[in-house]
Motif scaffolding. Structure first.
Motif, mmCIF file in Angstrom:
data_model
loop_
_atom_site.group_PDB
_atom_site.id
_atom_site.type_symbol
_atom_site.label_atom_id
_atom_site.label_comp_id
_atom_site.label_asym_id
_atom_site.label_seq_id
_atom_site.Cartn_x
_atom_site.Cartn_y
_atom_site.Cartn_z
ATOM 1 N N ALA A 76 51.614 23.093 5.988
ATOM 2 C CA ALA A 76 50.300 23.289 5.358
ATOM 3 C C ALA A 76 49.605 21.941 5.171
ATOM 4 N N HIS A 77 50.363 20.925 4.780
ATOM 5 C CA HIS A 77 49.816 19.576 4.618
ATOM 6 C C HIS A 77 49.317 19.051 5.969
ATOM 7 N N ALA A 78 50.127 19.231 7.008
ATOM 8 C CA ALA A 78 49.745 18.756 8.345
ATOM 9 C C ALA A 78 48.504 19.488 8.863
ATOM 10 N N ILE A 79 48.418 20.785 8.622
ATOM 11 C CA ILE A 79 47.235 21.555 9.039
ATOM 12 C C ILE A 79 45.990 20.999 8.370
ATOM 13 N N ALA A 80 46.069 20.748 7.074
ATOM 14 C CA ALA A 80 44.919 20.198 6.348
ATOM 15 C C ALA A 80 44.542 18.830 6.914
ATOM 16 N N PHE A 81 45.526 17.961 7.098
ATOM 17 C CA PHE A 81 45.276 16.615 7.614
ATOM 18 C C PHE A 81 44.606 16.670 8.982
ATOM 19 N N VAL A 82 45.184 17.437 9.879
ATOM 20 C CA VAL A 82 44.678 17.480 11.253
ATOM 21 C C VAL A 82 43.279 18.086 11.321
ATOM 22 N N THR A 83 43.045 19.177 10.620
ATOM 23 C CA THR A 83 41.724 19.808 10.720
ATOM 24 C C THR A 83 40.639 18.950 10.094
ATOM 25 N N VAL A 84 40.887 18.394 8.926
ATOM 26 C CA VAL A 84 39.858 17.599 8.252
ATOM 27 C C VAL A 84 39.607 16.282 8.983
ATOM 28 N N THR A 85 40.662 15.520 9.233
ATOM 29 C CA THR A 85 40.446 14.210 9.853
ATOM 30 C C THR A 85 39.959 14.331 11.298
ATOM 31 N N THR A 86 40.464 15.302 12.032
ATOM 32 C CA THR A 86 39.993 15.482 13.404
ATOM 33 C C THR A 86 38.526 15.879 13.426
ATOM 34 N N SER A 87 38.109 16.706 12.481
ATOM 35 C CA SER A 87 36.700 17.117 12.468
ATOM 36 C C SER A 87 35.791 15.905 12.254
ATOM 37 N N PHE A 88 36.152 15.022 11.338
ATOM 38 C CA PHE A 88 35.330 13.833 11.101
ATOM 39 C C PHE A 88 35.420 12.851 12.259
ATOM 40 N N ASN A 89 36.618 12.633 12.807
ATOM 41 C CA ASN A 89 36.767 11.707 13.927
ATOM 42 C C ASN A 89 36.057 12.222 15.176
ATOM 43 N N GLY A 112 28.318 0.073 15.319
ATOM 44 C CA GLY A 112 27.411 0.694 14.355
ATOM 45 C C GLY A 112 28.118 1.738 13.517
ATOM 46 N N GLU A 113 29.000 2.510 14.122
ATOM 47 C CA GLU A 113 29.770 3.515 13.385
ATOM 48 C C GLU A 113 30.700 2.833 12.390
ATOM 49 N N LEU A 114 31.338 1.752 12.823
ATOM 50 C CA LEU A 114 32.263 1.047 11.939
ATOM 51 C C LEU A 114 31.538 0.374 10.782
ATOM 52 N N ALA A 115 30.291 0.035 10.980
ATOM 53 C CA ALA A 115 29.513 -0.618 9.929
ATOM 54 C C ALA A 115 28.810 0.389 9.022
ATOM 55 N N SER A 116 29.010 1.678 9.255
ATOM 56 C CA SER A 116 28.334 2.714 8.465
ATOM 57 C C SER A 116 29.326 3.416 7.538
ATOM 58 N N GLN A 117 28.836 4.428 6.847
ATOM 59 C CA GLN A 117 29.695 5.218 5.952
ATOM 60 C C GLN A 117 30.763 5.989 6.722
ATOM 61 N N TRP A 118 30.612 6.115 8.025
ATOM 62 C CA TRP A 118 31.593 6.842 8.816
ATOM 63 C C TRP A 118 32.954 6.150 8.795
ATOM 64 N N ILE A 119 33.010 4.856 8.472
ATOM 65 C CA ILE A 119 34.299 4.158 8.410
ATOM 66 C C ILE A 119 35.221 4.815 7.381
ATOM 67 N N GLY A 120 34.660 5.209 6.246
ATOM 68 C CA GLY A 120 35.467 5.865 5.220
ATOM 69 C C GLY A 120 35.889 7.262 5.620
ATOM 70 N N ALA A 121 34.971 7.969 6.282
ATOM 71 C CA ALA A 121 35.249 9.358 6.681
ATOM 72 C C ALA A 121 36.176 9.441 7.884
ATOM 73 N N THR A 122 36.362 8.336 8.571
ATOM 74 C CA THR A 122 37.218 8.361 9.759
ATOM 75 C C THR A 122 38.466 7.507 9.550
ATOM 76 N N LEU A 123 38.331 6.208 9.683
ATOM 77 C CA LEU A 123 39.507 5.336 9.647
ATOM 78 C C LEU A 123 40.208 5.300 8.296
ATOM 79 N N VAL A 124 39.453 5.135 7.225
ATOM 80 C CA VAL A 124 40.086 5.013 5.908
ATOM 81 C C VAL A 124 40.772 6.326 5.518
ATOM 82 N N MET A 125 40.053 7.453 5.644
ATOM 83 C CA MET A 125 40.644 8.733 5.270
ATOM 84 C C MET A 125 41.873 9.039 6.132
#
Length: 148
Positions: A76-89, A112-125
């Motif tokens: 269940a943890h892996a499903i949550a991780f994969v669906t959420v992070t993959t959707s943002f990435n 530009g993506e790395l310098a935007s808020q997407w860094i948190g939604a992708t790499l950091v998360m």
């Protein structure tokens, strides 16, 4: 206390609806973000929080059944991780491919993506949640598939 008929509990009947729900909810989040101009803002955060609340409600309401499925909690943890992070990435990837910035091309778009808020939604998360999932996987393996 409610008893559980363990003969009807299996990974497919328990986790498939959860997986499909997570796919649908994260897809909806990404559609709303895209319609709003692909900006990571308070609305994106609130929608993601709503998915997290839905996930938590499902986990709490199915906690006993999950305990009867080997590796149930970590799946269940892996499903949550994969669906959420993959959707943002995937959203960030498509966004960068569709709109390379000017003469800088894809390199500039990626920066530009790395310098935007997407860094948190992708790499950091992905990184922080990934460490948590790795710890959970390790514990689950050491526990032979059972969370204690």
């Amino acid at each position: 206390m409610k008893t559980i008929d363990t003969s009807t509990i299996n990974a497919r009947s328990l986790l498939l609806p959860y997986l499909l729900g997570m796919i649908a909810s994260t897809a909806l989040v990404q559609v709303v973000i895209a319609v709003r101009g692909s900006h990571i803002d308070a609305v994106a955060g609130l929608l993601t929080a709503a998915v997290a609340v839905g996930m938590a409600v499902w986990l709490v309401s199915n906690r006993r059944a999950l305990g009867h499925v080997r590796f149930g909690w970590v799946i269940a943890h892996a499903i949550a991780f994969v669906t959420v992070t993959t959707s943002f990435n995937a959203h960030a990837f498509i966004k960068a491919l569709v709109s390379p910035s000017g003469s800088g091309g894809y390199d500039a778009a990626a920066f530009g993506e790395l310098a935007s808020q997407w860094i948190g939604a992708t790499l950091v998360m992905s990184t922080l949640w990934g460490f948590g999932l790795l710890i959970h996987l390790t514990g689950s393996v050491l526990g032979r598939g059972w969370d204690h």
